[in-house]
Write a protein that holds these residues in place. Sequence first.
Motif: not given
Length: 467
Positions: A78-86, A193-198, A258-259
């Motif tokens: 299992s692996l999770e992904f997100c943006p490199s920066t907020a 927006r909340l998700e992208l900022d945090s 890229v995430l």
Amino acid sequence: MAAALLSFAALLCSCITQDKSLGYDFIPKDQVMKVHSDTIEIPLQCRMADSIQAVSSTFMALGELKSEEYGKSEFSASLEFCPSTAGLSFGQEPKIVSIHVEIPITDMTQTATNLSSNKIVLKKDQESVSQTIDVYRMKVSIDSNLVYNNSLRPGDYSTEKLNIFGPVTYMGEDTLRIQLDPSLGQEYLEASRLELDSLLHFLSNHKGLYFKCSSSSADKDKGGRINLFNQTDAAIYLKYTYIPTWAPGLGRRDSTIVLYAGNYYSVNSSSFESKHLENDNEQVESIPVQSFGGVLPFIDRNKLKKYIDNWIRSKGIESRQVIISRARVSIPFNMPEDEDELKYTCPQSLFPIHRAFTSDSKKYRYYYPTDDYESSNNPMGDLNRLQKAYIFDMTSTVQAFVRKSAQEIKDNTEYDIWLGPYLQVTDASTGTKTTSTNSFSQAQCNVNGLKASRKPTMEIVYSTTEE
């Protein structure tokens, strides 16, 4: 000539006789040390290690191995992904075009460990066997609730495959590349927006992906491969279009985002079908050796205590008189006709492992090498072809067995010992070596039991004090 003879005679007369016993009578009897050596047998059994730690920042393990004797061993991740920066923005009205995930196989030349290969196989011809990989959405967060290899339940991930464009065949190439369902990409693009900022909020609402090897072209009853991927460089590529806002009337533009792997670690789930090989009888010819999670040689704490106490009694001394200088264990094995098989079917090390609470919590119990690994000149149980044995020191552990009462040993399961491979990782910047259990190594071989002609033994060098 006469003068020379006189000088020589004078030298002979001037020699001093040393009496090393001088002052012996003034030493208290309980401080007189006598050094001895002896050899005792080791009561090896066979037992599975249950609920091994699964969180890894080193490797993401994925694949399966099959054999008639040991059954099937499966590794999923299992692996999770997100943006490199907020603070990321996808633009106005983003629409997904395509989405795929890429995970590179680990470059072992760039990874300072005692592992030599990123492909774990039992035969060389399995290194390029084809495997089918499926991807699913996680339904739970990858957090402290998923710490063991059996923590993940079937209901924790969706049953719908994300690789909707057909089976993904992987044959051990440098990179695993999987085209994913565009609806997943659109979910990412519609993040609030909340998700992208945090990033914490992003990870909380976008649970990650679950990777599973669903089939292999290996023979029905044998073969397969475990792949060790580098999850720190895993990435999801989102290709999409959006409406530019810097000028009116502009058409949709293309873009790629890229995430990256969210916490730079994976949860490696695993299952094994070898429980039928467990055996609590130490009076056997051989002991199966597989892996952590599978079956391994095991030393029951109560039986080892009994063996040590019986040995001490046979010497006519008391436990309080014994000081262990060295306890060196030899676990013999029978050399296969083709020595090259050792590379694939035998672990490259067997070292004492015990299960204890983590240093920062009384909630989790992990498997750790015993503190003996810190002793100098410890052979660390590395496979010794010349002596056809795994050899290691467990001096401090044996000293504890000597000093502790039978009841103290019985009450503390941390004194149970598995013999398993260890993993050593060297920090590239500091040179610091970290030694831990190796839950990736896979083997299918045997070591000798007490009924074999070459038995598992422990050579003890010890001192005794007089009463």
